[in-house]
Write an enzyme that holds these catalytic residues in place. Structure first.
Site, PDB file in Angstrom:
ATOM      1  N   TYR A  57       0.856  -1.184   0.000  1.00  0.00           N
ATOM      2  CA  TYR A  57       0.000   0.000   0.000  1.00  0.00           C
ATOM      3  C   TYR A  57       0.894   1.238   0.000  1.00  0.00           C
ATOM      4  CZ  TYR A  57      -5.062   0.370   0.397  1.00  0.00           C
ATOM      5  OH  TYR A  57      -6.399   0.492   0.115  1.00  0.00           O
ATOM      6  N   GLU A  59      -0.342   4.955  -0.495  1.00  0.00           N
ATOM      7  CA  GLU A  59      -1.077   6.197  -0.730  1.00  0.00           C
ATOM      8  C   GLU A  59      -0.124   7.382  -0.666  1.00  0.00           C
ATOM      9  OE1 GLU A  59      -4.259   6.442   2.034  1.00  0.00           O
ATOM     10  OE2 GLU A  59      -5.515   4.996   0.988  1.00  0.00           O
ATOM     11  N   ASP A 212      -6.593  13.731 -25.276  1.00  0.00           N
ATOM     12  CA  ASP A 212      -6.734  12.339 -24.831  1.00  0.00           C
ATOM     13  C   ASP A 212      -6.196  11.460 -25.960  1.00  0.00           C
ATOM     14  OD1 ASP A 212      -7.453   9.799 -24.143  1.00  0.00           O
ATOM     15  OD2 ASP A 212      -9.524  10.274 -23.620  1.00  0.00           O
ATOM     16  N   THR A 238      -4.464   6.011 -21.861  1.00  0.00           N
ATOM     17  CA  THR A 238      -4.406   4.678 -21.290  1.00  0.00           C
ATOM     18  C   THR A 238      -3.044   4.088 -21.650  1.00  0.00           C
ATOM     19  OG1 THR A 238      -5.509   3.863 -23.267  1.00  0.00           O
ATOM     20  CG2 THR A 238      -6.873   4.189 -21.319  1.00  0.00           C
ATOM     21  N   LYS A 241      -3.402   0.115 -24.812  1.00  0.00           N
ATOM     22  CA  LYS A 241      -3.853   0.042 -26.206  1.00  0.00           C
ATOM     23  C   LYS A 241      -2.616  -0.007 -27.115  1.00  0.00           C
ATOM     24  CE  LYS A 241      -8.319   2.291 -25.352  1.00  0.00           C
ATOM     25  NZ  LYS A 241      -8.240   2.939 -24.021  1.00  0.00           N
ATOM     26  N   ARG A 247      -2.711  -2.639 -18.024  1.00  0.00           N
ATOM     27  CA  ARG A 247      -3.942  -1.854 -17.990  1.00  0.00           C
ATOM     28  C   ARG A 247      -3.822  -0.748 -16.954  1.00  0.00           C
ATOM     29  NH1 ARG A 247      -7.172  -4.305 -21.264  1.00  0.00           N
ATOM     30  NH2 ARG A 247      -8.829  -2.810 -20.843  1.00  0.00           N
TER      31      ARG A 247
END
Length: 464
Positions: A57, A59, A212, A238, A241, A247
């Protein structure tokens, strides 16, 4: 006790899931993957994604975490950021990058909420004309995207006579609408964006320009199409692609802009994904990667040319990137029915709206792209063959439509079940699979059951 179970392999702990994964491997090997937003990431990326980096973790950001024990997580994320700027040839004195976003739609929403106030105005390409849901799509009666709930959105559109973005109308609409942000980006537009023209409109309206580049970021990294970075204030993408990573998503921003993912809309980042992304970005600076993206472009051009020879109409008449958008209306069939037949013969493509459509559920087009099959080694002549398989599938769809007992999609699906049609589907599927199996899968090994004498069997790990 439990440590022994925790270190047991998947096929021992959960053979049911292991079997599903093997079936998915086989599907990817035997089929033709033409969805332009999909790709096959590399073995090295998957090894990073499936590593112990998933356990931590963290954060916050490197050097400012809310939990301890992040020394190596910080190293991985910092290296990923450095490689992201290098992959797109950006000056770190002018650009920053956030590699924590979990996917494309959240990354866009994170930009809107960081830079805009609630109900500020956004302009973006209309979904039926090739835009994306995360840019604020709504219908006359319903706000489809959450973006359109929290912000006021207005679309710009294509000139339906050419299939190109109507920049003149965009400018006129912006003068009336006075947007605070304009999105330059699409999910089903086969032409290059005129970033300079949109920058001019943004300057006139004192609006933020968000590019984008989710679909085309791999092409941008390789330098085979123009980059949005010379014009945009913020660039999102992203990573899975054409970029061919795991991902995830990234937000690039000019230094000085307020940019935040945590704590506004996200808690702990996916450290395994960030680590895999660092590997993919290293690959994106290699000669092999540039050669791959050049082949993606060549394959797309050949695919488009062959489809036109088969009598298909392409929105805008062709392509300048990795995808084609086929308008099936002149063939007397729609994208939903053709998609059903394609899936039945192991060709993965997706139905898509084209200009003039009134329903997103029964759209008039099919969207296809070349990145995934190019990763498997397909070249121009292979995409000419893919276009041939597509044509056979469309002809079969027309035959099924003619035999259907009604006009609804369920009637079409029912007609597909007849023994004669099933026989034709099986033959085409066989031909598709035999062609696809000539090419290697990327990033995985497959367990192939091999029958030995006396009917005993073993499983071989085959790097197909």
């Amino acid at each position: 006790m439990w440590p022994k179970q925790l270190n047991a392999p998947l096929e021992v702990v959960d053979p049911e899931i292991a079997d599903i994964i093997e079936h998915e491997k086989a599907r990817q090997w035997k089929g033709l993957e033409l969805i332009p937003s999909e790709n096959f990431t590399s073995l090295s990326v998957m090894q990073a994604v499936g590593s112990v980096m998933t356990n931590k973790y963290s954060e916050g950001y490197p050097g400012a975490r809310y939990y301890g024990g992040n020394e190596y997580i910080d190293m991985a994320e910092t290296l990923c950021q450095k490689r992201a700027l290098e992959a797109f040839r950006l000056d770190p004195a002018k650009w920053g990058v956030n590699v924590q976003p979990l996917s494309g739609s959240p990354s866009n929403f994170q930009v809107y909420t960081a830079l805009l106030k609630a109900h500020d105005r956004i302009m973006a390409l209309d979904l039926p004309h090739g835009g994306h849901l995360s840019h604020g799509y709504q219908t006359d009666t319903k706000k489809i995207s959450a973006v359109s709930i929290f912000f006021e959105t207005m679309p710009y559109r294509l000139d339906e006579s050419t299939g190109y973005i109507d920049y003149d109308q965009l400018e006129k609409s912006a003068t009336l609408f006075r947007p605070k942000l304009i999105v330059a980006g699409a999910s089903a537009y086969a032409r290059l964006y005129d970033y300079a023209r949109i920058r001019k409109v943004c300057d006139k309206q004192k609006a933020i320009m968000l590019a984008d580049m989710a679909h085309i970021s791999g092409l941008v990294a390789a330098g085979v199409i123009p980059s949005p970075f010379d014009y945009a204030d913020v660039v999102t993408t992203t990573t899975h692609k054409s970029l061919r990573g795991p991902r995830g998503a990234m937000i690039f921003f000019r230094k000085g802009l307020k940019e935040a993912v945590f704590p506004g809309l996200q808690g702990g980042p996916h450290n395994h994904t960030i680590t895999g992304l660092a590997v993919a970005l290293k690959q994106a600076t290699t000669p092999e990667y540039k050669a791959y993206q050049e082949q993606v472009m060549s394959n797309s051009a050949k695919f488009a040319e062959t489809l036109v020879k088969h009598g298909y109409e392409l929105v805008s008449g062709g392509t300048e990137n990795h995808l084609v958008l086929v308008n099936l209306k002149n063939k007397g069939i729609d994208g939903s029915r053709v998609e059903k037949v394609l899936e039945a013969v192991h060709i993965a493509a997706n139905k898509n709206t084209v200009p003039g459509d009134v329903s997103a559920m029964v759209p008039g087009g099919i969207r296809m792209g070349t990145p995934a099959l190019t990763s498997r080694g397909f070249v121009e002549e292979d995409f000419a063959k893919v276009a041939y398989f597509f044509d056979l599938a469309v002809k079969l769809a027309l035959k099924i439509k003619g035999e259907a007992q009604g006009t609804k999609l369920k009637d079409f699906v029912a007609a597909m079940q007849s023994s004669a049609i099933q026989s034709e589907l099986s033959k085409l599927r066989h031909d598709v699979e035999e062609y696809a199996k000539q090419f290697p899968t990327i990033g995985n090994t497959m367990k192939m059951e091999v029958m030995l004498p006396y009917q005993t069997s073993i499983y071989l790990e085959c790097g197909l």
